[in-house]
Design an enzyme around this catalytic site. Structure first.
Site, mmCIF file in Angstrom:
data_model
loop_
_atom_site.group_PDB
_atom_site.id
_atom_site.type_symbol
_atom_site.label_atom_id
_atom_site.label_comp_id
_atom_site.label_asym_id
_atom_site.label_seq_id
_atom_site.Cartn_x
_atom_site.Cartn_y
_atom_site.Cartn_z
ATOM 1 N N THR A 169 0.837 -1.203 0.000
ATOM 2 C CA THR A 169 0.000 0.000 0.000
ATOM 3 C C THR A 169 0.870 1.249 0.000
ATOM 4 O O THR A 169 0.637 2.180 -0.774
ATOM 5 C CB THR A 169 -0.920 -0.015 1.245
ATOM 6 O OG1 THR A 169 -1.762 -1.174 1.159
ATOM 7 C CG2 THR A 169 -1.764 1.235 1.331
ATOM 8 N N CYS A 227 -19.582 -6.303 1.268
ATOM 9 C CA CYS A 227 -19.225 -6.157 2.681
ATOM 10 C C CYS A 227 -18.405 -7.292 3.275
ATOM 11 O O CYS A 227 -18.640 -7.711 4.407
ATOM 12 C CB CYS A 227 -20.486 -5.977 3.516
ATOM 13 S SG CYS A 227 -21.487 -4.630 2.955
HETATM 14 C C1 LIG Z 1 -1.990 -7.122 -0.851
HETATM 15 C C2 LIG Z 1 -1.930 -6.205 -1.990
HETATM 16 C C3 LIG Z 1 -1.532 -4.861 -1.826
HETATM 17 C C4 LIG Z 1 -1.267 -4.270 -0.469
HETATM 18 O O1 LIG Z 1 -0.089 -4.737 0.108
HETATM 19 P P1 LIG Z 1 0.140 -4.519 1.687
HETATM 20 O O2 LIG Z 1 1.553 -4.914 1.911
HETATM 21 O O3 LIG Z 1 -0.824 -5.418 2.381
HETATM 22 O O4 LIG Z 1 -0.110 -3.079 1.969
HETATM 23 C C5 LIG Z 1 -1.428 -4.058 -2.940
HETATM 24 N N1 LIG Z 1 -1.697 -4.548 -4.171
HETATM 25 C C6 LIG Z 1 -2.069 -5.820 -4.373
HETATM 26 C C7 LIG Z 1 -2.321 -6.305 -5.751
HETATM 27 C C8 LIG Z 1 -2.208 -6.688 -3.292
HETATM 28 O O5 LIG Z 1 -2.587 -7.947 -3.501
#
Ligand SMILES: *Cc1c(COP(=O)(O)O)cnc(C)c1O
Length: 384
Positions: A72, A325
């Protein structure tokens, strides 16, 4: 009761070897890598080594790797960092309707702050058309962001082609590779990517750590302020144990991607065939061939995803749904909506994602349980 984990797209357990590699970096080698004394230097050595390991894995140079707090954050950093750095040249961003929320909501934030965003549609398999990317480009386009593979339906995008178009036009190209690092071979150059996001916990590493690859010369401002770590590109003291764990996960992936990926694909295909054969009124979601090794996604007519999930859980099987949800999402899946499913099919969707610890017996058991669960839920929803 037997417990089976089929939700590896959400997260994976840390490999015991990853945990073992991390442990010394909590209390023994605890220094701050930015400190000049011997404690700091020891920690810095570990971070440098991790940076080399990660860089080698995707075919880039160590100084092009920025350690972050996960997928993220990497997506936020890439998109906001590029958008603001490119503002003098333009205000237009191209992405797709099927991106992860961390990309979509970052783009929505930028729209509220004066940027314009084009969201590209996908076909019924979830694929972005590279020609549509080309058509969407304007003289004001400053960033293109298309994910490597989709976390819900597993579709692998034609990233190299899209990256090629971006490069020809001189537009920075970002790809969210969180679902593919450690699962598909990634060569950042071959993908024509300027920016690439990844996260450790999707490949048997620890949660809360990841990286952003930024090709040298890519104009990107910092999105965190308050420190000169990572050459000023990501402030905050390095998560040394996490970074060491990420590098170990990458090292292990080099091995299991050759040794264990074919078994995962075989089990995935066994599950897909088994469900298609055993359950009437189902729809297979995503691309049949251009697909993540561990991803299975189905919609079951006249069911309810939440109920399917609950009853699977009661039988010891953990999976996920794209219906309204669920724990992760705020409404019916935007991905299933984008591939054109009816609301009935979106409501009855189930995602089962396999990892390296899944066995033949697990899949046999799932194939025994799932048809019964679908039947049960159908008989329940008839009376609603
Ligand atoms: C899990 C995921 C994220 C987020 O990663 P985190 O490390 O949990 O913040 C972003 N993009 C995709 C495609 C994901 O599967």
């Amino acid at each position: 009761m037997k417990k089976i984990y089929l939700d590896c797209a959400s997260t994976t357990p840390a490999d015991p070897e990853v945990v073992a590699a991390m442990l010394p970096y909590f209390s023994e080698i605890f220094g701050n890598p930015s400190s000049v004394h011997s404690f700091g230097r020891e920690a810095k050595k570990a971070v440098d080594h991790a940076r080399e390991t990660v860089a080698r894995f995707i075919g880039v140079k160590p100084h092009e790797i920025i350690f972050t707090g996960g997928g993220t954050e990497s997506n936020n950093a890439a998109i906001k960092g590029c958008a603001y750095a490119g503002r003098s040249r333009g205000d237009h961003i191209i992405t797709s309707y099927v991106e992860h929320h961390s990309v979509l909501e970052t783009c929505e934030f930028l729209q509220r702050n004066g940027f314009t965003v084009t969201y590209l549609p996908v076909d019924s398999a979830g694929m972005v058309d590279p020609d549509a990317v080309l058509d969407a480009i304007t003289p004001k386009t400053i960033l293109i962001s298309i994910m490597h593979a989709n976390n819900e339906i597993g579709t692998i995008q034609p990233i190299a082609e899209i990256g090629h178009i971006a490069r020809e036009k001189g537009i920075p190209f970002h790809t969210d590779a969180v679902q593919t690092l450690g699962h598909l071979t990634i060569d950042a150059d071959a993908l024509n990517a300027d920016l690439l996001s990844a996260s450790a916990h999707k490949l048997y590493g620890p949660k809360g750590v990841g990286f952003l690859y930024a090709r040298s010369g890519t104009k990107m401002g910092p999105f965190m302020h308050g420190g000169s770590q990572e050459k000023g590109r990501r402030a905050s003291t390095h998560n040394v144990p996490g970074i060491v764990g990420l590098a170990k996960a990458v090292e292990l992936a080099e091995k299991y991607m050759t040794e264990e990926m074919n078994p995962i694909i075989r089990l995935r295909d066994k599950l897909i065939k088994g469900i298609s054969d055993a359950v009437k009124g189902c729809r297979f979601n995503g691309h049949p061939a251009k697909r993540l090794p561990g991803n299975v996604n189905f919609s079951f007519k006249n069911t309810e995803g939440e109920l399917l999930l609950q009853h699977m859980d009661e039988e010891g099987i953990a999976c996920s749904t794209g219906s309204a949800c669920s724990a992760e999402s705020k409404g019916p899946s935007h991905v299933l909506t984008a591939i054109g499913l009816s609301s009935d099919l979106i409501a009855g969707s189930l995602r089962l994602t396999l990892g390296k610890y899944v066995t033949d017996e697990d899949i046999d058991y799932t194939l025994e349980v799932l048809p019964k669960v679908v039947k049960k839920v159908r008989s329940m929803t008839e009376f609603l």
